[in-house]
Scaffold this active site. Structure first.
Site, PDB file in Angstrom:
ATOM      1  N   TYR A 440      -3.888  -1.111  30.421  1.00 20.96           N
ATOM      2  CA  TYR A 440      -3.427  -2.405  30.917  1.00 20.96           C
ATOM      3  C   TYR A 440      -2.122  -2.809  30.274  1.00 20.96           C
ATOM      4  O   TYR A 440      -1.700  -2.158  29.593  1.00 20.96           O
ATOM      5  CB  TYR A 440      -4.597  -3.744  30.529  1.00 20.96           C
ATOM      6  CG  TYR A 440      -5.167  -3.957  29.274  1.00 20.96           C
ATOM      7  CD1 TYR A 440      -4.295  -3.223  27.919  1.00 20.96           C
ATOM      8  CD2 TYR A 440      -6.255  -4.436  28.871  1.00 20.96           C
ATOM      9  CE1 TYR A 440      -5.066  -3.562  26.493  1.00 20.96           C
ATOM     10  CE2 TYR A 440      -6.658  -4.811  27.685  1.00 20.96           C
ATOM     11  CZ  TYR A 440      -6.254  -4.470  26.452  1.00 20.96           C
ATOM     12  OH  TYR A 440      -6.801  -4.478  25.329  1.00 20.96           O
ATOM     13  N   GLU A 441      -1.526  -4.082  30.694  1.00 22.61           N
ATOM     14  CA  GLU A 441      -0.152  -4.254  30.394  1.00 22.61           C
ATOM     15  C   GLU A 441       0.718  -3.068  31.021  1.00 22.61           C
ATOM     16  O   GLU A 441       1.906  -3.059  30.262  1.00 22.61           O
ATOM     17  CB  GLU A 441       0.138  -4.595  28.776  1.00 22.61           C
ATOM     18  CG  GLU A 441      -0.565  -5.547  28.340  1.00 22.61           C
ATOM     19  CD  GLU A 441      -0.529  -6.859  29.130  1.00 22.61           C
ATOM     20  OE1 GLU A 441       0.337  -7.188  29.708  1.00 22.61           O
ATOM     21  OE2 GLU A 441      -1.585  -7.812  28.811  1.00 22.61           O
ATOM     22  N   GLY A 442       0.392  -2.484  32.210  1.00 28.70           N
ATOM     23  CA  GLY A 442       1.390  -1.446  32.567  1.00 28.70           C
ATOM     24  C   GLY A 442       0.610  -0.248  31.979  1.00 28.70           C
ATOM     25  O   GLY A 442       0.624   0.001  30.927  1.00 28.70           O
TER      26      GLY A 442
END
Lengths: 596, 596
Positions: A440-442
Site C-alpha cells: 500500500y501507499e504505492g
C-alpha cells in the site's frame, strides 16, 4: 503470546548521540525537546504501548472488525478503550501544531512514538496514523476555515481522518478514477462514487471521521489533471463545531485480508455525499501527495516496527528453546540440550534482523529529522537540502524498510521452527501484518520507479549529488581514523557502486526508458544498502568515541559488532544488485505477453 | 478464484528432451514409460488436478479441518469425494511396486504428478504425500509380513500413513524424545506418549491410518541411539486383512496454523497403543530417514509447485489488469490504459519466478531420476553416483526450492497490488501455504547444516567432486559451441565460485565448526544457484539444438530468453553469497546471548 518492550536505549542513541537533537535547539519545537523530556516521553510511550496497545494485538487479529447491516463497524474488543486512553493521554498532540492545540514537538520524536505504536499493534496504530496524514494534508492544502473547523479535533485524535484514492479499476493509475463531484449553489459539492481499501473508513473509535476524497469535478479533464480533493465528513460539522446531519456516505463492506485484521478496510460508497473542495480545483494530487509522502514514511516505519517485535521474540525463543548441542561442544552441559542461540545459523537470522533494524532505525529517524529541517531550519540551504533528501529518500525508505522488514519477520518466524507456523506463538501474525506494507501507499515497484524516474533526475540530480558529497565528506573527515578504517573502506566501495549504478542509469535509462524500469528495483536495493552502510559507519564512529571516552555501557561494544556484521554480511549484496541492473532490459522485456 | 493448468509442455521438455527418459528403457519400469504413455499420464493427471483437487483449494483454506469431541476429524467439504476419485483413478499406484499392486513406473514420472497435485491443492496433496513416505519406509525397513499386511492398501491409498517424530519439547533434536515402548509377551509393544504436528494424524478420508511412530523401548539408551520405529495402525489389522479393534491412539487436538488449513495437523496421543517394531531395535532413525529423505524431496517440490500456480495467476493478472502506460509509449492505445505486463518491474517478478520454476523443475526431476537410478541401474558405478547425488542434493533441493518458492509466491502476490492482500484473489493463500515448506521436515537451516556438516564430507567429498567433474565435462564438451559460449562462461564462473566456497569450508570449517555453521546457508544458496545454472545451460543447449533442427515451436525461443535471464539476472547473487560465507563466524557469534 509475544512480548513487546520498546527499544528505548537504541532510540536514545539515535536521537541523542547519532543525530544530536539537542544541537537543533534553535529550531521551533526542538527547544522544548530537552534530553530529559525526550527520555521521559520515550519511557512513557514505551509503557503505554507495552501495556495498552500490545495486549490487543492478537485479539485484534483473531476477532477482526465486524460490519453490521446498518454499515456501522465494530473494532475488536478493547480497541475503543485503548483508543480512549490514547486520546486522554494526549499522545496524538505530541507533534501537532501549537495553534491547533498540539505540543509542536519535533517530527523525529513523533517518529519514535509511532514506531512503538506500530510495533505493539500495527492494525491499531493505523487508525491514528491515517488521521495524522489527513490532518497534515488539511494543514497544507485547506483553507483557514477548514483548518479551524477540523484541525483541533483531528490533532487531538477526537476525530479520525481517512484518505480515499483507490477505486476498483484504479489504484496506481489514479487518472482513471470515476468518482464525480457536482458543484452546488452553496459552494459545496455532491460526491458520488465508490472507493475501496479505505483503512479506517468506518469504525467505532471516534465521534466523527473526516474523509479526504479524490474526485473529478463535472467537466474537468478525464485524466490525473482533472482530480480534485474534497473533505467529506461523516457527520457534517455545524458552524458552532457541533455535529450535524449524517452525510450520504458509508461503509459498503469490509475486505477479508491476509493480515491487519484489527484495522477496518472499507469499501466506501459516496452517494451524493456533501463535500468541500480542499485547495484548488484539479490540483487535488498536489495536496494528496503531502499525505502520501507522510504515509510512505509511515509505511516504511511499519516494516521496521514489525521487524523489531519479531526480533525481540525470536531472541527470547533462541535463548529459551533447548535443542541440540553447540557445534563446538555443550554450552549448557547440565541441561538436556543447549539453547538454540548457540547455533551460527540461528545467530545469522538474529544478526541479519538486528543489523537491519538498528541501521533502518537510524536511517528512518535521520530522514524524519530532515522532515523537521525542511520546515523549520532558518537556513535556506539547509531547508533546500532537507527537502531534496525527503523527496529522494522517501521511496527508498518505504520500499527498503518494508522489504527487509518482511524478511526479518520471516526470519523471526523461521527461527521458531514449527511453532512459528502456529497462531499460538504469534510470530506468523507479524509476517501477515507486515506484508501489506510492501503494497500500500504505492507498491515497492512503484517506489522504485518513482526513485529512478522522478527523484533521481529532479533538479539535475541535485539531491543524489548532495548525498554523494555528504558521504565523500564523511569519508574524507575520517581518513585518518584507524579504528574506523576498514568500515570506511567498505563504505567507500559501496558508495562507488551506487555511483556506478547511478551513472549507468543516467547513460542508459534515458535512451531506453525500459532500462530505467528494469534497473529500478535493484537500484533501490543498492541505494538502501548504501544508505544503511553510511548510517552504520556513522554509528560505529559514535560508539568508538564513547568507548574511547571510557564509557562502559556494553551497548557500544555491541553496536560495533553489529556494525561489522552489517558491513561483512549484509552489504556484499550490493555487488549483485549492481551486476543485475547493468544487464539492462533485454531478457526482461523479450518474451511476448501471451508466452508467460 | 485462481486457475491451475498443469505445465505439461514444460514437463514434457524436462522428461523427454532434457532427461531423455526413453534412453533408460532398459531399467525396470522405464520400459513401460513410453513417450506416449508419459504424455497420456501427464494430460490425464493435469485434467484431474485442474478439475478435481484445484477447485477445493480455497474451500479447504476457508473451512479448515474440524475435530469433534470424540477425536474424529472432518476434512473440508469435497475432500472425501476428491480422495475417492483419486483412489478410484488408481493415481496412488503410479509409482508403487508391482508386487504391491502398483504400476512400478519411474519415480521421476510420479514426481511430475506430485507437482501437479501440490500446485492444485497443497493441503490435499499432503495426505497421499505422507502415505507415500510411510509406505516407502515400510518397504525399506518392514518385515515381509508387515509389507504384506500394510503394503497393498497403502500403495493403493486405501489406507493412509503418517510419520510421528516431533514432541512438544523436541523437533530437530529427536534424541530427547520421551515416547516409550514397552515390550509385550506377544511380541508387540505398548506405545505411550504425545506426538505433535502430525499431518493427517486423523481424517475422514481413509478406512485406516497406519502411523509410523518413533519411541524408545524401555531400557534403551536415552539418546538418538535408543530410538526405535513402530507401526501403530489406527485399527488393528486382523490376520485375514480385515479391520479389528480401535487402537489406543487418537487426535487430541488440531493446530491453528498460518496455512495448509485443509490438512489436519494433529496432536496425537498414544495411550498404551499397540505397535509393532519396524526393523531393528534402536535403529529407528535409519528407516525413518528413508521416509524423511523422500519427504524432503516432496517438500522441495511443494515450494516449486506453489511457485508455479502463483506464477500462472500472476501472469494472467499482468495481462488483464489495465493501469498506467508503458514507459516507451502506449501499447494499448485504444484502451483506457496498458496491461501492467508492459512494465519492466512487473516483468522482473514474472521472469524471476519463471526462471526459478523452469530451472527448479529441471533440477527436481533430474534429482528424482537419480532416485530411480540409485535403485534400478544395472551399473554399480551409476548406482553409487546416483546415491551420492541423492544424499548431496536433497538438502539443497529442499531448502533452495522452498526458499525461492516463497519468493515467487510473494512476487505473484505483490504483482497483484492490493488485490494480492485480499483473500478473494487467492494469492495470499499460496504465500501462507508454502510458508510451512521452509520449516517442516527439518528447517532450511537444518538442511544447510546437513549439507555442510554431513553431505559434503561423506566419503571424502566424493559426491561434490563428482558433481564438479560432471559440470567440467559439460563445459569441456561444449567448448566449441559458439551459440552457447556466453552461458558456458557464466556457468564456468559459477562453478568456480562454488568450488571456491567448498575449498574455504574445507579449510576453515574443520578448524572451527562455527565457521561451517556460519557459512552453511550462504553455501547452500550458492550451491542451489549453481545447480540451476547447470540445468539452465543444459536446457539452452537442447533448445538450440531443436531450433537448429528447424523446430518452430516458440517454446524453444522462450527457453533461450529465460536461460539468458537466469544467467544475467539471478545467478549474480552467487558472488554475494560467496563473499558473505568467507567472512567466517566472527561477528555472527560475538554478541553475548543476553545482549540480543
Amino acid at each position: 503470546m509475544p512480548r513487546y518492550d520498546a527499544p528505548v536505549r537504541d532510540m536514545q542513541f539515535v536521537l541523542h548521540e547519532l543525530l544530536s537533537l539537542q544541537s537543533y535547539s534553535n529550531l521551533e519545537g526542538f527547544g522544548d525537546a530537552t534530553p530529559d523530556l525526550v527520555d521521559q516521553i520515550l519511557e512513557e510511550a514505551g509503557k503505554f504501548c507495552k501495556e495498552v496497545t500490545h495486549p490487543l494485538n492478537m485479539v485484534g487479529d483473531s476477532q477482526g472488525c465486524v460490519r453490521a447491516s446498518d454499515g456501522s463497524v465494530k473494532t475488536p474488543d478493547g480497541f475503543k478503550e485503548a483508543y480512549t486512553s490514547f486520546i486522554e493521554g494526549g499522545w496524538p498532540l505530541l507533534g501537532a501544531d501549537p495553534e491547533m492545540g498540539g505540543q509542536g514537538l519535533p517530527y523525529v520524536l513523533g517518529t519514535a512514538f509511532n514506531e512503538m505504536m506500530s510495533s505493539s499493534n500495527m492494525a491499531f496504530g493505523m487508525y491514528p496514523g491515517l488521521t495524522r496524514g489527513a490532518y497534515e494534508a488539511l494543514m497544507e492544502g485547506g483553507s483557514d476555515e477548514q483548518k479551524a473547523k477540523y484541525g483541533p479535533n483531528m490533532a487531538a485524535g477526537i476525530w479520525a481522518g481517512t484518505m480515499n484514492l483507490t477505486e476498483p479499476h484504479c489504484g496506481t493509475d489514479l487518472g482513471m478514477m470515476k468518482t464525480k463531484a457536482v458543484p452546488q449553489a452553496d459552494g459545496s459539492y455532491k460526491i458520488t462514487g465508490q472507493k475501496i481499501w479505505i483503512s479506517g473508513g468506518e469504525q467505532d473509535l471516534t465521534e466523527n471521521i473526516i474523509h479526504l476524497v479524490l474526485a473529478k469535478i463535472e467537466g474537468a479533464p478525464d485524466t490525473i489533471k482533472g482530480v480534485s480533493l474534497f473533505v467529506v465528513p461523516k457527520y457534517i460539522v455545524n458552524e458552532d463545531g457541533s455535529l450535524g446531519a449524517r452525510n450520504e456516505c458509508g461503509c459498503g463492506g469490509l475486505e477479508e485480508k491476509m493480515g491487519i485484521h484489527g484495522n477496518a478496510t472499507c469499501v466506501m460508497n459516496y452517494d451524493g455525499a456533501t463535500g468541500w473542495l480542499v485547495g484548488e480545483e484539479n490540483k487535488g494530487m498536489r495536496t494528496m501527495f503531502v499525505m502520501m509522502n507522510e504515509a510512505r514514511l509511515g509505511v516504511g516505519l511499519q516494516g521496521l516496527a514489525q521487524a523489531e517485535i519479531a526480533y525481540q521474540n525470536a531472541a527470547d525463543f533462541a535463548r529459551d528453546r533447548l535443542q541440540g548441542r553447540s557445534l563446538t561442544g555443550p554450552k549448557n552441559p547440565d541441561g538436556p540440550a543447549d539453547p538454540i542461540i548457540v547455533h551460527p545459523d540461528v545467530r545469522r537470522m538474529l544478526m541479519d534482523s538486528r543489523a537491519f533494524i538498528e541501521g533502518g532505525r537510524a536511517f528512518l529517524y535521520w530522514v524524519a529529522l530532515h522532515g523537521d529541517l525542511q520546515e523549520k531550519s532558518p537556513d535556506e540551504a539547509v531547508r533546500e537540502k532537507a527537502k531534496d533528501y525527503m523527496a529522494l529518500m522517501t521511496p527508498v525508505l518505504k520500499a527498503f524498510l518494508t522489504d527487509r522488514g518482511l524478511k526479518a519477520c520471516n526470519d523471526g518466524m523461521q527461527l521458531h521452527g514449527g511453532s512459528g507456523f502456529t497462531k499460538e506463538w504469534g510470530m506468523e501474525q507479524f509476517v501477515r501484518d507486515v506484508r501489506i506494507a510492501l503494497i500500500y501507499e504505492g507498491t515497492n515497484g512503484v517506489q522504485a520507479l518513482d526513485l529512478v524516474g522522478r527523484k533521481l533526475a529532479a533538479n539535475g540530480g541535485r539531491a543524489i549529488f548532495s548525498f554523494f558529497a555528504e558521504i565523500d565528506d564523511f569519508i574524507g573527515d575520517n581518513a585518518d581514523n584507524e579504528a574506523l578504517a576498514e568500515m570506511v573502506a567498505q563504505l567507500t566501495e559501496a558508495k562507488a557502486q551506487l555511483q556506478d549504478g547511478t551513472t549507468w542509469l543516467m547513460q542508459n535509462g534515458m535512451s531506453d526508458f525500459n532500462n530505467a524500469g528494469a534497473a529500478s528495483m535493484d537500484y533501490l536495493q543498492l541505494f538502501g544498502l548504501t544508505a544503511l552502510a553510511y548510517m552504520w559507519v556513522r554509528m560505529a564512529k559514535v560508539a568508538l568515541e564513547k568507548t574511547g571516552q571510557g564509557a562502559d555501557d556494553p551497548y557500544y561494544a555491541d553496536k560495533l559488532v553489529t556494525a561489522r556484521y552489517y558491513m561483512e554480511r549484509v552489504l556484499p549484496e550490493s555487488a549483485s544488485h549492481l551486476a543485475k541492473l547493468k544487464t539492462g532490459a533485454g531478457s526482461m522485456m523479450e518474451l511476448a505477453a501471451d508466452r508467460f
